[in-house]
Design a protein around this motif. Structure first.
Motif, short mmCIF file in Angstrom:
data_model
loop_
_atom_site.label_atom_id
_atom_site.label_comp_id
_atom_site.label_asym_id
_atom_site.label_seq_id
_atom_site.Cartn_x
_atom_site.Cartn_y
_atom_site.Cartn_z
N MET A 1 0.85 -1.20 0.00
CA MET A 1 0.00 0.00 0.00
C MET A 1 0.89 1.24 0.00
N LEU A 2 0.70 2.11 -0.94
CA LEU A 2 1.52 3.30 -1.05
C LEU A 2 1.29 4.21 0.14
N SER A 3 2.33 4.95 0.52
CA SER A 3 2.20 5.87 1.64
C SER A 3 1.25 7.01 1.29
N GLY A 4 0.55 7.50 2.31
CA GLY A 4 -0.38 8.61 2.10
C GLY A 4 -1.63 8.23 1.33
N ALA A 5 -2.01 6.96 1.39
CA ALA A 5 -3.16 6.49 0.60
C ALA A 5 -4.45 7.18 1.01
N THR A 6 -4.64 7.36 2.31
CA THR A 6 -5.87 7.99 2.80
C THR A 6 -6.02 9.40 2.25
N GLU A 7 -4.94 10.16 2.31
CA GLU A 7 -4.98 11.54 1.81
C GLU A 7 -5.17 11.57 0.30
N LYS A 8 -4.59 10.61 -0.39
CA LYS A 8 -4.74 10.56 -1.85
C LYS A 8 -6.19 10.29 -2.24
N VAL A 9 -6.85 9.42 -1.47
CA VAL A 9 -8.26 9.15 -1.74
C VAL A 9 -9.09 10.40 -1.48
N LYS A 10 -8.82 11.09 -0.37
CA LYS A 10 -9.55 12.32 -0.05
C LYS A 10 -9.34 13.37 -1.13
N THR A 11 -8.11 13.49 -1.60
CA THR A 11 -7.80 14.47 -2.64
C THR A 11 -8.53 14.13 -3.94
N SER A 12 -8.57 12.85 -4.26
CA SER A 12 -9.26 12.42 -5.48
C SER A 12 -10.75 12.72 -5.40
N VAL A 13 -11.35 12.45 -4.24
CA VAL A 13 -12.78 12.73 -4.04
C VAL A 13 -13.04 14.22 -4.16
N SER A 14 -12.17 15.02 -3.55
CA SER A 14 -12.33 16.48 -3.58
C SER A 14 -12.14 17.03 -4.99
N THR A 15 -11.17 16.48 -5.72
CA THR A 15 -10.86 16.98 -7.06
C THR A 15 -11.96 16.64 -8.07
N THR A 16 -12.45 15.41 -8.01
CA THR A 16 -13.45 14.96 -8.98
C THR A 16 -14.87 15.29 -8.56
N GLY A 17 -15.07 15.51 -7.25
CA GLY A 17 -16.42 15.76 -6.76
C GLY A 17 -17.26 14.50 -6.72
N ILE A 18 -16.63 13.34 -6.78
CA ILE A 18 -17.36 12.06 -6.81
C ILE A 18 -16.97 11.23 -5.58
N ARG A 19 -17.98 10.81 -4.84
CA ARG A 19 -17.76 9.94 -3.68
C ARG A 19 -18.65 8.73 -3.83
N ASP A 20 -18.05 7.60 -4.13
CA ASP A 20 -18.80 6.37 -4.38
C ASP A 20 -18.92 5.57 -3.08
N SER A 21 -20.08 5.64 -2.46
CA SER A 21 -20.28 4.96 -1.18
C SER A 21 -20.24 3.44 -1.33
N ILE A 22 -20.50 2.94 -2.54
CA ILE A 22 -20.52 1.49 -2.76
C ILE A 22 -19.11 0.90 -2.61
N SER A 23 -18.14 1.55 -3.23
CA SER A 23 -16.77 1.01 -3.21
C SER A 23 -15.90 1.60 -2.11
N LEU A 24 -16.35 2.71 -1.51
CA LEU A 24 -15.50 3.39 -0.53
C LEU A 24 -15.24 2.53 0.71
N GLY A 25 -16.24 1.75 1.12
CA GLY A 25 -16.05 0.89 2.29
C GLY A 25 -14.95 -0.13 2.07
N ILE A 26 -14.96 -0.75 0.90
CA ILE A 26 -13.92 -1.73 0.56
C ILE A 26 -12.56 -1.05 0.50
N LEU A 27 -12.53 0.11 -0.14
CA LEU A 27 -11.27 0.82 -0.31
C LEU A 27 -10.66 1.22 1.04
N ASN A 28 -11.49 1.73 1.94
CA ASN A 28 -10.99 2.13 3.25
C ASN A 28 -10.47 0.94 4.05
#
Length: 258
Positions: free
Chosen positions: A1-28
């Motif tokens: 797992m790459l370092s800073g993964a949590t922040e990278k996910v948050k940045t991606s959600v903020s940048t794209t404006g898309i938060r997929d609740s279906i896959s987010l649980g698995i990803l976290n």
């Protein structure tokens, strides 16, 4: 797992404006497991990246339960010709009336109270001609008495008249906000178009934007088209577009020239 993964996910959600609740649980879950595997405990060495990756891929396969990765993502996000930001259905009552409008109304009332202009506001609101409003009754006394307890129908009424009532009572940026809200709700409640071709012609010729599939962007009629209507009001009237002869001509895509 790459370092800073949590922040990278948050940045991606903020940048794209898309938060997929279906896959987010698995990803976290995968991220937290990766952190745990990478963590070096006392007396032990950290696991090599290849081993961590192998464990995470195995865990992800277990989460998917035989499905492919695409099946764990909201299908709307990958639907052909669908832009989730432009095409997402919305619910007017809670998103607009009890959302944007409710909070903007609260701040406007605060400014009116601070300037001791509530009575002036009420007098102007009471003087509004209600015949053309898309509401059964404006109910001014109730609105001004129970300013903090209004419901959807009250905000629907206010959206149609606020710029005319507060035009010199508040700061210009507040006025601009209510003007934008007014332009928005016209689009929301203009639910019936009797003649689509006629409507589109007026929309385009008065400066309205439309989506051009080949260019994949919103476009507007060339300045020469818009200038022609401004300079030839007789043609404008033949198209059934209203013209205000006393004021400078502006085009706004509303089917009117003012």
């Amino acid at each position: 797992m790459l370092s800073g993964a949590t922040e990278k996910v948050k940045t991606s959600v903020s940048t794209t404006g898309i938060r997929d609740s279906i896959s987010l649980g698995i990803l976290n879950t995968v991220i937290e497991l990766g952190k745990s595997l990478h963590k070096q405990r006392a007396g032990t060495s950290s696991k090599p990246k290849s081993e961590v990756r192998e464990v995470l891929e195995k865990e992800l396969t277990g989460f998917l339960q035989g499905r492919v990765l695409e099946d764990a993502i909201n299908p709307l996000l990958g639907m052909k010709d669908v832009n989730i930001h432009l095409d997402m259905p919305m619910e007017i009552l809670h998103m607009i009336l009890l959302g944007v409008m409710k909070y903007f109304w609260g701040q406007t009332v605060f400014l009116l109270k601070k300037a001791n202009l509530v009575s002036t506001f009420q007098s102007r609101l009471d003087a509004i001609d209600q015949d053309r409003l898309n509401v059964p009754s404006l109910n001014v006394e109730y609105i001004c008495c129970y300013k903090g307890g209004l419901i959807g129908k009250h905000f629907k009424s206010l959206a149609q008249v606020m710029p005319f009532v507060i035009h010199d009572l508040v700061l210009q940026r507040v006025m601009d906000g209510w003007t934008s809200i007014g332009e928005l709700v016209v689009l929301l409640w203009h639910t019936k178009i009797d003649n689509t071709d006629e409507y589109l012609v007026k929309h385009i010729l008065t400066g309205g934007f439309w989506y051009e599939p080949q260019l994949q962007k919103w476009v507007q009629a060339a300045p020469a088209v818009l200038d022609f209507l401004s300079e030839h009001p007789e043609h404008t009237r033949l198209l059934g577009i209203k013209v205000n002869d006393e004021a400078p001509t502006t085009l706004c895509g509303t089917g009117h020239i003012t």
